[in-house]
Design a protein around this motif. Structure first.
Motif, mmCIF file in Angstrom:
data_model
loop_
_atom_site.group_PDB
_atom_site.id
_atom_site.type_symbol
_atom_site.label_atom_id
_atom_site.label_comp_id
_atom_site.label_asym_id
_atom_site.label_seq_id
_atom_site.Cartn_x
_atom_site.Cartn_y
_atom_site.Cartn_z
ATOM 1 N N LYS A 103 0.850 -1.205 0.000
ATOM 2 C CA LYS A 103 0.000 0.000 0.000
ATOM 3 C C LYS A 103 0.875 1.240 0.000
ATOM 4 C CE LYS A 103 -3.288 2.251 3.221
ATOM 5 N NZ LYS A 103 -2.528 3.191 4.014
ATOM 6 N N LYS A 104 1.845 1.276 0.903
ATOM 7 C CA LYS A 104 2.709 2.470 1.017
ATOM 8 C C LYS A 104 3.503 2.678 -0.274
ATOM 9 C CE LYS A 104 2.530 4.421 4.032
ATOM 10 N NZ LYS A 104 1.424 5.404 4.004
ATOM 11 N N ILE A 105 4.029 1.563 -0.838
ATOM 12 C CA ILE A 105 4.812 1.681 -2.082
ATOM 13 C C ILE A 105 3.937 2.284 -3.187
ATOM 14 C CG2 ILE A 105 5.964 0.328 -3.897
ATOM 15 C CD1 ILE A 105 6.897 -1.590 -1.630
ATOM 16 N N ILE A 126 3.907 16.850 7.022
ATOM 17 C CA ILE A 126 3.276 16.899 8.349
ATOM 18 C C ILE A 126 2.599 15.560 8.655
ATOM 19 C CG2 ILE A 126 1.589 18.125 9.780
ATOM 20 C CD1 ILE A 126 3.566 20.118 8.895
ATOM 21 N N GLY A 127 2.848 15.039 9.848
ATOM 22 C CA GLY A 127 2.324 13.709 10.188
ATOM 23 C C GLY A 127 3.044 12.680 9.341
ATOM 24 N N SER A 128 4.367 12.847 9.259
ATOM 25 C CA SER A 128 5.186 12.059 8.323
ATOM 26 C C SER A 128 5.487 10.662 8.830
ATOM 27 C CB SER A 128 6.498 12.787 8.080
ATOM 28 O OG SER A 128 7.104 13.051 9.340
ATOM 29 N N VAL A 148 7.662 16.291 10.042
ATOM 30 C CA VAL A 148 7.159 16.718 11.345
ATOM 31 C C VAL A 148 6.165 15.673 11.860
ATOM 32 C CG1 VAL A 148 6.092 18.622 12.612
ATOM 33 C CG2 VAL A 148 7.287 19.087 10.455
ATOM 34 N N ASP A 149 6.426 15.161 13.045
ATOM 35 C CA ASP A 149 5.489 14.193 13.628
ATOM 36 C C ASP A 149 5.598 14.255 15.151
ATOM 37 O OD1 ASP A 149 3.944 11.575 12.202
ATOM 38 O OD2 ASP A 149 4.218 11.466 14.380
ATOM 39 N N MET A 150 4.486 13.884 15.814
ATOM 40 C CA MET A 150 4.508 13.915 17.286
ATOM 41 C C MET A 150 4.923 12.567 17.869
ATOM 42 S SD MET A 150 0.483 14.072 18.113
ATOM 43 C CE MET A 150 -0.615 12.700 17.852
ATOM 44 N N ASN A 151 5.098 11.576 16.997
ATOM 45 C CA ASN A 151 5.449 10.241 17.487
ATOM 46 C C ASN A 151 6.951 10.008 17.315
ATOM 47 O OD1 ASN A 151 5.953 7.412 17.621
ATOM 48 N ND2 ASN A 151 3.750 7.057 17.408
ATOM 49 N N LYS A 179 4.077 18.395 17.971
ATOM 50 C CA LYS A 179 2.637 18.218 17.757
ATOM 51 C C LYS A 179 2.136 19.464 17.038
ATOM 52 C CE LYS A 179 -1.691 17.184 19.810
ATOM 53 N NZ LYS A 179 -2.516 16.678 20.791
ATOM 54 N N VAL A 180 1.594 19.274 15.874
ATOM 55 C CA VAL A 180 1.191 20.418 15.055
ATOM 56 C C VAL A 180 -0.234 20.841 15.418
ATOM 57 C CG1 VAL A 180 0.764 21.184 12.686
ATOM 58 C CG2 VAL A 180 2.676 19.651 13.178
ATOM 59 N N ASP A 181 -0.418 22.135 15.628
ATOM 60 C CA ASP A 181 -1.779 22.656 15.804
ATOM 61 C C ASP A 181 -1.889 23.993 15.083
ATOM 62 O OD1 ASP A 181 -0.676 24.615 17.405
ATOM 63 O OD2 ASP A 181 -1.148 23.576 19.281
ATOM 64 N N GLY A 199 0.611 16.303 3.408
ATOM 65 C CA GLY A 199 0.013 15.493 4.472
ATOM 66 C C GLY A 199 -0.557 14.222 3.886
ATOM 67 N N LEU A 200 0.192 13.140 3.982
ATOM 68 C CA LEU A 200 -0.317 11.864 3.485
ATOM 69 C C LEU A 200 -1.018 11.165 4.644
ATOM 70 C CD1 LEU A 200 -0.705 9.536 1.528
ATOM 71 C CD2 LEU A 200 1.627 8.780 2.030
ATOM 72 N N HIS A 201 -2.328 11.096 4.554
ATOM 73 C CA HIS A 201 -3.140 10.517 5.621
ATOM 74 C C HIS A 201 -2.882 11.224 6.949
ATOM 75 C CE1 HIS A 201 -3.439 6.922 2.737
ATOM 76 N NE2 HIS A 201 -4.357 7.834 2.494
ATOM 77 N N ALA A 202 -3.012 12.530 6.853
ATOM 78 C CA ALA A 202 -2.931 13.375 8.049
ATOM 79 C C ALA A 202 -4.253 13.158 8.772
ATOM 80 C CB ALA A 202 -2.770 14.826 7.630
HETATM 81 C C1 LIG Z 1 -1.903 7.790 9.478
HETATM 82 S S1 LIG Z 1 -0.300 8.244 9.975
HETATM 83 C C2 LIG Z 1 0.425 8.690 8.437
HETATM 84 C C3 LIG Z 1 1.928 8.588 8.419
HETATM 85 C C4 LIG Z 1 2.580 8.894 7.079
HETATM 86 N N1 LIG Z 1 2.250 10.206 6.564
HETATM 87 C C5 LIG Z 1 2.233 7.842 6.084
HETATM 88 O O1 LIG Z 1 1.324 8.022 5.293
HETATM 89 O O2 LIG Z 1 2.848 6.769 6.129
HETATM 90 C C6 LIG Z 1 -0.574 9.789 10.757
HETATM 91 C C7 LIG Z 1 0.640 10.360 11.456
HETATM 92 O O3 LIG Z 1 0.295 11.654 11.912
HETATM 93 C C8 LIG Z 1 0.881 11.860 13.187
HETATM 94 N N2 LIG Z 1 0.092 12.926 13.837
HETATM 95 C C9 LIG Z 1 -1.224 12.918 14.109
HETATM 96 N N3 LIG Z 1 -1.597 14.086 14.642
HETATM 97 C C10 LIG Z 1 -0.487 14.863 14.698
HETATM 98 C C11 LIG Z 1 -0.231 16.184 15.133
HETATM 99 N N4 LIG Z 1 -1.195 16.951 15.606
HETATM 100 N N5 LIG Z 1 1.033 16.649 15.047
HETATM 101 C C12 LIG Z 1 2.025 15.890 14.553
HETATM 102 N N6 LIG Z 1 1.843 14.619 14.121
HETATM 103 C C13 LIG Z 1 0.604 14.108 14.178
HETATM 104 C C14 LIG Z 1 0.827 10.495 13.842
HETATM 105 O O4 LIG Z 1 1.792 10.388 14.868
HETATM 106 C C15 LIG Z 1 1.107 9.577 12.668
HETATM 107 O O5 LIG Z 1 2.474 9.323 12.525
#
Ligand SMILES: C[S@@+](CC[C@H](N)C(=O)[O-])C[C@H]1O[C@@H](n2cnc3c(N)ncnc32)[C@H](O)[C@@H]1O
Length: 400
Positions: A103-105, A126-128, A148-151, A179-181, A199-202
């Motif tokens: 899926k990711k590929i 964002i949410g990488s 940028v990611d919070m994890n 953590k992005v807001d 934002g891929l699946h943000a």
């Molecule tokens: C569904 S995953 C997608 C990861 C990546 N973009 C991908 O498609 O493989 C969503 C990501 O967003 C991050 N995330 C969610 N809310 C966030 C926020 N407010 N700030 C930063 N990261 C966030 C999560 O930690 C997670 O890694």
């Protein structure tokens, strides 16, 4: 596609069928559903598994006779039809694909293709997560990316992979733990006109945050794919068009939008039946016999659904612990119980036709908001739904 016209048509259709999407079918128990949905469900109960799969996954109404139901499904499928980006034939190969799912590929191959003619120097991803998308986009060019990611755990995984296989990319790819807001400042960006906000699946509200950041900032391009709509509270109805006559979706409706548009094999449909016949029967038992509201269950394993109903019920539902197994089995095997399971399952197919429309409503609203603020916006399907059903891209350009 005229974004506003399509949005309004979807909104009207969703308003008309609010009864269907605001609650899950099981929340409407005891049945019947209200007219015309009860009559439609009874007709669907006569169809075989093959016709039901064709209807649910591909909108094929060939096996239906009831005119009003045919027009419901046809309209839902016409409204859900989006422009599609041409699929790329380029294959992502080699070590960069380590730890990536098919899926990711696929998603990365399509995004690479989509961005090939964009004038971009810097990505703000964002949410990488582990940064797989950015890593692949940085190969064989001079692009830079801020992931940028919070994890932190995901980021460490990504960093480790790059240290092992592509250490040179770490000169151009920076992991930013944050953590992005709405108030986040991306001070590290210099050339904003050649910056792509990505934002891929943000998930949930994060996509809305991205859209708002793009609108406020001076970035050149935005590419966003939403997901996890059930994580949103009220971070939609952004556009003036939506605000004029908004729909406030229930969590049930948003959950359906987050899970819709998959293509199921007959085997997957059968597995789903095995799950539902147990879960639904237990639900009916709690309400009809125990006279208690049904409480949600934890996740059982696939093996549990292949054993006996009484073992399953006693393992996952403490309220039936002292009920003799034979009594549970008798209730489960009653024709009336199995008929109700079947009723709920096929009624779920009628309801599920609205999931994609809710997802499109949310994405068109985001797109309209950007359009209302003077940006050029395209909304199109980008991934094969068999691999990645959350496949709606919003591509926006800053023309100011
Ligand atoms: C569904 S995953 C997608 C990861 C990546 N973009 C991908 O498609 O493989 C969503 C990501 O967003 C991050 N995330 C969610 N809310 C966030 C926020 N407010 N700030 C930063 N990261 C966030 C999560 O930690 C997670 O890694």
């Amino acid at each position: 596609m005229d974004l506003e016209k399509r949005f309004c048509a979807i909104r009207d259709f969703l308003k008309q069928h609010e009864y269907l999407h605001e609650l899950e079918v099981m929340e409407r128990y005891p049945f019947p559903l209200k007219a015309p949905y009860d009559q439609w469900t009874k007709e669907l109960q006569k169809l075989d598994a093959k016709d039901l799969l064709q209807l649910e996954c591909f909108g094929s109404t060939q096996a239906l006779t009831e005119e009003s139901m045919i027009s419901y499904f046809e309209k839902a499928w016409v409204l859900a039809e989006l422009p599609k980006y041409a699929q790329s034939d380029n294959k992502l190969k080699g070590e960069i694909t380590r730890k990536m799912t098919p899926k990711k590929i696929h998603e990365i191959e399509q995004i690479q293709h989509l961005l090939q003619d964009e004038e971009v120097e810097t990505l703000v991803d964002i949410g990488s997560g582990a940064g797989y998308l950015s890593s692949a986009l940085l190969i064989n060019n001079n692009l830079k990316s801020f992931c940028v990611d919070m994890n932190d755990q995901f980021q460490q995984q990504g960093k480790k992979k790059l240290q092992n296989w592509f250490p040179e990319l770490l000169d151009r790819l920076t992991f930013v733990h944050a953590k992005v807001d709405a108030n986040s400042k991306f001070d590290f960006i210099q050339n904003t006109q050649k910056t792509l906000l990505l934002g891929l699946h943000a998930c949930g509200p994060l996509s809305t945050t991205l859209v708002r950041h793009f609108e406020k900032g001076q970035y050149g391009t935005l590419l966003n794919f939403g997901c996890c709509y059930h994580k949103m509270q009220n971070e939609y109805n952004l556009s003036a068009v939506a605000k004029s006559e908004p729909i406030n979706f229930s969590n049930h409706a948003l959950t359906m939008a987050a899970k819709c548009h998959s293509v199921f094999s007959p085997k997957e449909i059968h597995q789903r039946y095995l799950v539902k016949r147990f879960r639904y029967s237990l639900h009916f038992y709690a309400q009809d016999v125990l006279k208690t509201p049904f409480e949600t269950l934890g996740n059982a394993s696939a093996k549990d659904y292949q054993g006996s109903f009484s073992d399953y019920a006693k393992k996952y539902y403490p309220a039936v612990h002292d009920i003799p197994a034979q009594e549970l089995e008798e209730y489960f095997h009653l024709p009336s119980t199995q008929q109700k399971v079947h009723y709920a399952m096929v009624a779920g197919i009628i309801r599920s036709a609205l999931g994609r429309l809710i997802e499109i409503y949310i994405n068109l609203d985001r797109a309209l908001y950007l359009q209302e603020h003077g940006h050029q916006v395209v909304v199109a399907e980008t991934f094969k739904r068999e691999l990645s059903p959350r496949n709606i891209a919003i591509l926006a350009k800053n023309t100011q």
